[in-house]
Design an enzyme around this catalytic site. Structure first.
Site, mmCIF file in Angstrom:
data_model
loop_
_atom_site.group_PDB
_atom_site.id
_atom_site.type_symbol
_atom_site.label_atom_id
_atom_site.label_comp_id
_atom_site.label_asym_id
_atom_site.label_seq_id
_atom_site.Cartn_x
_atom_site.Cartn_y
_atom_site.Cartn_z
ATOM 1 N N ASP A 7 1.127 -3.110 1.759
ATOM 2 C CA ASP A 7 2.548 -3.072 1.416
ATOM 3 C C ASP A 7 2.798 -4.172 0.367
ATOM 4 O OD1 ASP A 7 5.420 -2.636 1.758
ATOM 5 O OD2 ASP A 7 5.390 -4.562 2.793
ATOM 6 N N LEU A 8 3.816 -3.990 -0.446
ATOM 7 C CA LEU A 8 4.063 -4.969 -1.516
ATOM 8 C C LEU A 8 5.153 -5.986 -1.132
ATOM 9 C CD1 LEU A 8 3.547 -6.000 -4.381
ATOM 10 C CD2 LEU A 8 5.077 -4.209 -5.231
ATOM 11 N N TYR A 9 6.396 -5.479 -0.988
ATOM 12 C CA TYR A 9 7.535 -6.391 -0.827
ATOM 13 C C TYR A 9 7.592 -6.927 0.603
ATOM 14 C CZ TYR A 9 8.740 -4.120 -5.202
ATOM 15 O OH TYR A 9 8.694 -3.634 -6.487
ATOM 16 N N THR A 11 5.110 -8.433 2.013
ATOM 17 C CA THR A 11 3.725 -8.605 2.474
ATOM 18 C C THR A 11 2.915 -9.384 1.427
ATOM 19 O OG1 THR A 11 3.863 -6.568 3.748
ATOM 20 C CG2 THR A 11 1.653 -7.383 3.234
ATOM 21 N N ARG A 39 18.295 -7.152 1.092
ATOM 22 C CA ARG A 39 17.013 -6.570 1.503
ATOM 23 C C ARG A 39 17.230 -5.573 2.652
ATOM 24 N NH1 ARG A 39 11.909 -4.679 0.739
ATOM 25 N NH2 ARG A 39 10.530 -5.193 2.459
ATOM 26 N N SER A 116 3.369 1.245 -1.948
ATOM 27 C CA SER A 116 4.728 0.683 -1.915
ATOM 28 C C SER A 116 5.792 1.731 -2.220
ATOM 29 C CB SER A 116 4.819 -0.442 -2.946
ATOM 30 O OG SER A 116 6.135 -0.926 -3.051
ATOM 31 N N ASN A 117 6.984 1.439 -1.712
ATOM 32 C CA ASN A 117 8.166 2.211 -2.076
ATOM 33 C C ASN A 117 8.560 1.995 -3.536
ATOM 34 O OD1 ASN A 117 8.690 3.360 0.419
ATOM 35 N ND2 ASN A 117 10.146 1.790 1.052
ATOM 36 N N LYS A 149 8.766 5.262 2.794
ATOM 37 C CA LYS A 149 8.217 4.880 4.097
ATOM 38 C C LYS A 149 9.379 4.790 5.099
ATOM 39 C CE LYS A 149 4.892 1.614 2.075
ATOM 40 N NZ LYS A 149 4.676 0.147 1.936
ATOM 41 N N SER A 173 0.644 -4.608 6.510
ATOM 42 C CA SER A 173 2.044 -4.852 6.182
ATOM 43 C C SER A 173 2.623 -5.933 7.075
ATOM 44 C CB SER A 173 2.860 -3.559 6.346
ATOM 45 O OG SER A 173 4.218 -3.767 5.996
ATOM 46 N N ASN A 175 5.888 -5.646 7.530
ATOM 47 C CA ASN A 175 7.085 -4.934 7.980
ATOM 48 C C ASN A 175 6.728 -4.034 9.167
ATOM 49 O OD1 ASN A 175 8.980 -5.747 5.844
ATOM 50 N ND2 ASN A 175 7.584 -4.647 4.483
ATOM 51 N N PHE A 177 8.274 -1.695 10.666
ATOM 52 C CA PHE A 177 8.571 -0.257 10.517
ATOM 53 C C PHE A 177 7.469 0.446 9.729
ATOM 54 C CE2 PHE A 177 10.219 -1.518 6.352
ATOM 55 C CZ PHE A 177 9.896 -0.431 5.554
ATOM 56 N N ASP A 178 6.848 -0.274 8.833
ATOM 57 C CA ASP A 178 5.774 0.266 7.998
ATOM 58 C C ASP A 178 4.497 0.421 8.825
ATOM 59 O OD1 ASP A 178 4.540 1.040 5.613
ATOM 60 O OD2 ASP A 178 4.381 -1.009 4.817
HETATM 61 C C1 LAC Z 1 7.363 -1.643 0.091
HETATM 62 C C2 LAC Z 1 8.534 -2.111 0.898
HETATM 63 C C3 LAC Z 1 8.716 -1.333 2.143
HETATM 64 O O1 LAC Z 1 6.777 -2.393 -0.691
HETATM 65 O O2 LAC Z 1 8.385 -3.424 1.276
HETATM 66 O O3 LAC Z 1 7.034 -0.463 0.227
#
Ligand code: LAC
Length: 228
Positions: A7-9, A11, A39, A116-117, A149, A173, A175, A177-178
């Site tokens: 995951d990007l944001y 993580t 966020r 990532s989203n 996601k 991740s 997150n 939820f991810d």
């Molecule tokens: C992403 C968000 C979910 O990078 O953090 O997909």
């Protein structure tokens, strides 16, 4: 060896870092609150759009959720300032443990991709500007399937692009939820829990928990070392 899909944001990079740009227009305490609420609203919009079977890309979601957060709080942030805050999304700082951990994982032969989203343009800019591009083999955007996601098609599409069975890919991740979404879709998972947070109880527990990318690398390298 499993492919690692990061995951990007939240993580690899810190989306709450935008509070510095917000502090140009707001006092520091308010900027910190707006960064957090923005966020949350950004993620909520992704969930709601996907539940509705509707789609706008992550750049649109990021802009709309900032504008709505500011309006909901009754704050006055001029549009050019909002634009510069959104632009800061392409310059988010990497979390400090990420570079060294990714380096170890790459050296040990792991294939490292980003899932990532973010739109492809956002992901590429973020990886480039954060200096993380050197550690990443490729990136996959949820934009390809026009859903966010934790919709299962996002994870399955990643497996299709990677060219491995979904069960041989591990989503990494911070997150929950991810992590829960990836597991439901069939991936292995690792939760990077830097803050000692609790894991939500409505989904299966992560397959692996690490407090940092250093610990993640250590765990993955020992788990996946071939038995002599
Ligand atoms: C992403 C968000 C979910 O990078 O953090 O997909």
């Amino acid at each position: 060896m499993a492919t690692l899909a990061f995951d990007l944001y939240g993580t690899l990079v810190d989306p709450i870092g935008v509070r510095e740009q917000l502090a140009v227009a707001l006092d520091e305490a308010t900027a910190a609150v707006v960064a957090q609420l923005w966020r949350q609203r950004q993620l909520e919009y992704t969930f709601r759009l996907t539940a509705m079977g509707s789609y706008h890309d992550f750049n649109w979601v990021t802009r709309r959720s900032l504008a709505d957060t500011v309006t909901a709080l009754g704050l006055d942030v001029a549009l050019p300032t909002q634009e510069s805050v959104v632009a800061a999304y392409d310059h988010l700082s990497p979390l400090p443990d990420v570079g060294p951990g990714l380096k170890l994982l790459r050296q040990s032969g792991h294939r490292c991709v980003v899932l990532s989203n973010g739109t492809p343009t956002m992901i590429e800019a973020c990886l480039n500007n954060s200096g993380l591009l050197d550690y990443i083999d490729s990136w996959i955007s949820a934009d390809t399937v026009r859903a966010f996601k934790p919709a299962p098609q996002v994870y399955q599409n990643a497996a299709d692009i990677i060219g491995q069975p979904i069960t041989e890919i591990r989503l990494v991740s911070s997150n929950p939820f991810d992590v829960i979404g990836a597991k439901a879709a069939g991936m292995m998972t690792a939760w990077v829990n830097r803050t000692g947070a609790f894991f939500e109880t409505f989904g299966p527990a992560p397959d692996m928990v690490a407090s940092s990318f250093g610990e993640l690398a250590h765990l993955l390298i020992s788990v996946e070392r071939p038995v002599e």
